[in-house]
Design a protein around this motif. Sequence first.
Motif, PDB file in Angstrom:
ATOM      1  N   ALA A   1     -32.268 -14.437  11.785  1.00 55.01           N
ATOM      2  CA  ALA A   1     -30.848 -14.191  11.532  1.00 55.01           C
ATOM      3  C   ALA A   1     -30.574 -12.701  11.335  1.00 55.01           C
ATOM      4  N   VAL A   2     -31.426 -12.042  10.541  1.00 57.54           N
ATOM      5  CA  VAL A   2     -31.266 -10.606  10.302  1.00 57.54           C
ATOM      6  C   VAL A   2     -31.345  -9.831  11.607  1.00 57.54           C
ATOM      7  N   ASP A   3     -32.334 -10.137  12.419  1.00 58.31           N
ATOM      8  CA  ASP A   3     -32.487  -9.444  13.704  1.00 58.31           C
ATOM      9  C   ASP A   3     -31.260  -9.642  14.591  1.00 58.31           C
ATOM     10  N   ALA A   4     -30.734 -10.875  14.587  1.00 58.18           N
ATOM     11  CA  ALA A   4     -29.568 -11.174  15.426  1.00 58.18           C
ATOM     12  C   ALA A   4     -28.333 -10.418  14.944  1.00 58.18           C
ATOM     13  N   ILE A   5     -28.161 -10.283  13.615  1.00 60.66           N
ATOM     14  CA  ILE A   5     -27.007  -9.564  13.071  1.00 60.66           C
ATOM     15  C   ILE A   5     -27.100  -8.075  13.402  1.00 60.66           C
ATOM     16  N   VAL A   6     -28.294  -7.506  13.212  1.00 61.08           N
ATOM     17  CA  VAL A   6     -28.483  -6.080  13.517  1.00 61.08           C
ATOM     18  C   VAL A   6     -28.239  -5.822  15.004  1.00 61.08           C
TER      19      VAL A   6
ATOM     20  N   LYS B   1     -28.648 -17.968   3.503  1.00 59.41           N
ATOM     21  CA  LYS B   1     -27.673 -17.355   4.414  1.00 59.41           C
ATOM     22  C   LYS B   1     -27.119 -16.055   3.842  1.00 59.41           C
ATOM     23  N   SER B   2     -26.635 -16.121   2.608  1.00 58.50           N
ATOM     24  CA  SER B   2     -26.002 -14.940   2.002  1.00 58.50           C
ATOM     25  C   SER B   2     -26.992 -13.793   1.840  1.00 58.50           C
ATOM     26  N   SER B   3     -28.235 -14.136   1.489  1.00 58.91           N
ATOM     27  CA  SER B   3     -29.256 -13.090   1.378  1.00 58.91           C
ATOM     28  C   SER B   3     -29.529 -12.451   2.734  1.00 58.91           C
ATOM     29  N   ALA B   4     -29.561 -13.265   3.788  1.00 58.62           N
ATOM     30  CA  ALA B   4     -29.773 -12.723   5.133  1.00 58.62           C
ATOM     31  C   ALA B   4     -28.667 -11.747   5.508  1.00 58.62           C
ATOM     32  N   LEU B   5     -27.432 -12.075   5.119  1.00 60.48           N
ATOM     33  CA  LEU B   5     -26.314 -11.157   5.372  1.00 60.48           C
ATOM     34  C   LEU B   5     -26.536  -9.835   4.628  1.00 60.48           C
ATOM     35  N   GLY B   6     -27.041  -9.921   3.390  1.00 64.30           N
ATOM     36  CA  GLY B   6     -27.296  -8.704   2.619  1.00 64.30           C
ATOM     37  C   GLY B   6     -28.416  -7.866   3.201  1.00 64.30           C
ATOM     38  N   ILE B   7     -29.501  -8.509   3.632  1.00 57.95           N
ATOM     39  CA  ILE B   7     -30.630  -7.784   4.227  1.00 57.95           C
ATOM     40  C   ILE B   7     -30.185  -7.076   5.506  1.00 57.95           C
ATOM     41  N   ALA B   8     -29.448  -7.795   6.345  1.00 54.10           N
ATOM     42  CA  ALA B   8     -28.965  -7.206   7.598  1.00 54.10           C
ATOM     43  C   ALA B   8     -27.994  -6.063   7.326  1.00 54.10           C
ATOM     44  N   SER B   9     -27.117  -6.245   6.331  1.00 51.38           N
ATOM     45  CA  SER B   9     -26.155  -5.186   5.995  1.00 51.38           C
ATOM     46  C   SER B   9     -26.884  -3.910   5.578  1.00 51.38           C
ATOM     47  N   ALA B  10     -27.938  -4.063   4.766  1.00 53.31           N
ATOM     48  CA  ALA B  10     -28.700  -2.891   4.321  1.00 53.31           C
ATOM     49  C   ALA B  10     -29.317  -2.155   5.510  1.00 53.31           C
ATOM     50  N   LYS B  11     -29.892  -2.894   6.443  1.00 53.88           N
ATOM     51  CA  LYS B  11     -30.503  -2.262   7.622  1.00 53.88           C
ATOM     52  C   LYS B  11     -29.469  -1.511   8.451  1.00 53.88           C
TER      53      LYS B  11
ATOM     54  N   GLN C   1     -21.458 -12.377  -3.765  1.00 54.39           N
ATOM     55  CA  GLN C   1     -22.180 -11.516  -4.697  1.00 54.39           C
ATOM     56  C   GLN C   1     -23.666 -11.435  -4.363  1.00 54.39           C
ATOM     57  N   ALA C   2     -24.245 -12.539  -3.865  1.00 55.82           N
ATOM     58  CA  ALA C   2     -25.665 -12.509  -3.479  1.00 55.82           C
ATOM     59  C   ALA C   2     -25.889 -11.525  -2.335  1.00 55.82           C
ATOM     60  N   THR C   3     -24.917 -11.424  -1.431  1.00 60.27           N
ATOM     61  CA  THR C   3     -25.015 -10.474  -0.318  1.00 60.27           C
ATOM     62  C   THR C   3     -25.008  -9.041  -0.846  1.00 60.27           C
ATOM     63  N   PHE C   4     -24.097  -8.738  -1.763  1.00 62.39           N
ATOM     64  CA  PHE C   4     -24.031  -7.394  -2.343  1.00 62.39           C
ATOM     65  C   PHE C   4     -25.300  -7.064  -3.128  1.00 62.39           C
ATOM     66  N   GLU C   5     -25.775  -8.040  -3.904  1.00 66.76           N
ATOM     67  CA  GLU C   5     -26.977  -7.795  -4.711  1.00 66.76           C
ATOM     68  C   GLU C   5     -28.185  -7.476  -3.827  1.00 66.76           C
ATOM     69  N   ARG C   6     -28.343  -8.251  -2.754  1.00 69.29           N
ATOM     70  CA  ARG C   6     -29.501  -8.037  -1.885  1.00 69.29           C
ATOM     71  C   ARG C   6     -29.416  -6.695  -1.173  1.00 69.29           C
ATOM     72  N   ALA C   7     -28.207  -6.355  -0.683  1.00 66.79           N
ATOM     73  CA  ALA C   7     -28.029  -5.077   0.015  1.00 66.79           C
ATOM     74  C   ALA C   7     -28.265  -3.909  -0.936  1.00 66.79           C
ATOM     75  N   ALA C   8     -27.724  -3.991  -2.159  1.00 72.16           N
ATOM     76  CA  ALA C   8     -27.890  -2.912  -3.130  1.00 72.16           C
ATOM     77  C   ALA C   8     -29.359  -2.725  -3.506  1.00 72.16           C
ATOM     78  N   GLU C   9     -30.083  -3.844  -3.656  1.00 71.16           N
ATOM     79  CA  GLU C   9     -31.506  -3.777  -4.001  1.00 71.16           C
ATOM     80  C   GLU C   9     -32.296  -3.047  -2.914  1.00 71.16           C
ATOM     81  N   LEU C  10     -32.033  -3.394  -1.660  1.00 67.86           N
ATOM     82  CA  LEU C  10     -32.776  -2.795  -0.551  1.00 67.86           C
ATOM     83  C   LEU C  10     -32.387  -1.346  -0.298  1.00 67.86           C
ATOM     84  N   LEU C  11     -31.168  -0.986  -0.668  1.00 66.92           N
ATOM     85  CA  LEU C  11     -30.703   0.395  -0.472  1.00 66.92           C
ATOM     86  C   LEU C  11     -30.945   1.255  -1.711  1.00 66.92           C
ATOM     87  N   ASP C  12     -31.523   0.611  -2.770  1.00 78.05           N
ATOM     88  CA  ASP C  12     -31.751   1.318  -4.030  1.00 78.05           C
ATOM     89  C   ASP C  12     -30.453   1.955  -4.508  1.00 78.05           C
TER      90      ASP C  12
END
Length: 533
Positions: free
Chosen positions: A7-12, A33-43, A63-74
């Motif tokens: 999913a992440v690869d497809a979004i990117v 799903k929401s975490s995948a959106l966050g991981i892809a957003s960070a990339k 919120q899970a999407t924001f949390e995951r993206a923020a974590e990966l982007l520090d």
Amino acid sequence: TEDQQLAVDAIVKLSNSRPHRPLVITADRGRGKSSALGIASAKILKGGNKKIIITAPKIEAVQATFERAAELLDSTYQKNHLTIPSSELLFVAVDDLICNDYSADLLLIDEAAAIPAPMLTQLLTRFNRIVFSSTVHGYEGTGRGFDIRFRKTLNETTPQWKSLTLSTAIRWADDDPVERWLSDALLLKVNPVGDKKIKAVESSHCVIECLNRDELLSDKELLTSLFGLLVQAHYQTSPDDLRNLLDGPNVSVWVTRYQGLVVAAALVAAEGGLDENLSAAIWRGERRPRGHLIPQTLACHSGFQQAPLMRYQRVMRIAVHPSAQRRGLGQQLINEIVNAARDKRVDFIGTSFAATDDVVAFWKNLQLQPVRLGVSRDASSGCHSVVMLSALSLGGNKLLADLHPRFLEQLYYELPLMYQQLEAELVVLLLKNENNSASSKLSEQDYLDVQAFVEGYRQLETCRMALSKFVASFFATNHFNDVEKLASNQVQVLVQVILQSQTIVSVVRGFNYSGKKELVENLRSTVSILFNH
């Protein structure tokens, strides 16, 4: 999980691909799903110079999407906003996104099945790169309705769309017994009867009945097919709907059966019949008794103190099987409910729903009239709520004779103040009043002013009052149905400029006119058609 990585690869990939190739990600709950959106957003954001907008029925859903993206982007984030140098992830509510001019490199729509298909279609036409993420089963909305209706839109509008399904559980083990139990207990994966079984259905071959709810508890097949039909037909469903279906003290359950199979259903709530003291307290805003939506709205918001004294049957939900629609089953079911209400000496049959032109037209065809329009748009549907009524008694007729004209008068007054963005087709439907005369509010001077505008003797600004009265009166009568020369955009311009007083600049931009001169010339031409008619 491997699912998430795909999913992440497809979004990117989508964020850098050709436009108009949406991605649809579906899964049951707990699949990430929401975490995948966050991981892809960070990339994507790490690549720089990117703006991603995410929307959902409620901000808590992302919120899970924001949390995951923020974590990966520090990085850190506000409730609805995450920024890093030259890139941002922004939450925008659905109604805000539709009503205002936002742009983004990528739009993420989470819990898409809980958003009405017409709103998703608007977003599909406005954004070049979109990811739709949704639960297909469960209470995020009507996953199957999303599957059936919106996928058809995707096929027609963007045939190169792609889909992915996440199946690996993350929050619990695969095939978890508690997940299975929960799904069964709350009917999360129920479906209506299969299409092939009812393809030959005709209204004359159907039987309509008001169910004994004890029968629902003892007949699981009946309960699941009924609830599956209700879930599929509506964009918002919650466990409370199942609870009301089985336990609501003022709710009756109606079904239409074809060869024993449920092909249409309605939930109807008994409301009103309150005493004078309570009615007065509701009118003063001191009391808000649960389970009396229509009488409370008419008393508290519309100002009619006697409304709670009347008795109402409110159609809370109505659904017709997709394979049995356009065959008169909905109208037949409502007619039976009306007949039963008359026998019980009920004063009104009514309903309240998110107003769209097709649904308003359905109820108008059943002789219900609008009596109240919500001031603000609902965040989840993006629509104003509307209350519609039909009188079934002498007392009801007397009250409706006050309610409906008052509604029309207020709507006409409030269009340029509170309803400037109300859809033109909906404005025309709400204003239409078969009992009104086209000339009832127009003086001889009004007609002279309209003629002067049509002939080019007067400017728009000096004729606005007469034009507004003229257009509103014209829409209010059946004459409008006879004017086939008017195109949809002509109706929209009439409503936006004359009735809603939208700015000339916004209308010129919205219809791609070269400037004010072209807009006014088109307006003169359109008003001329009405005037000559």
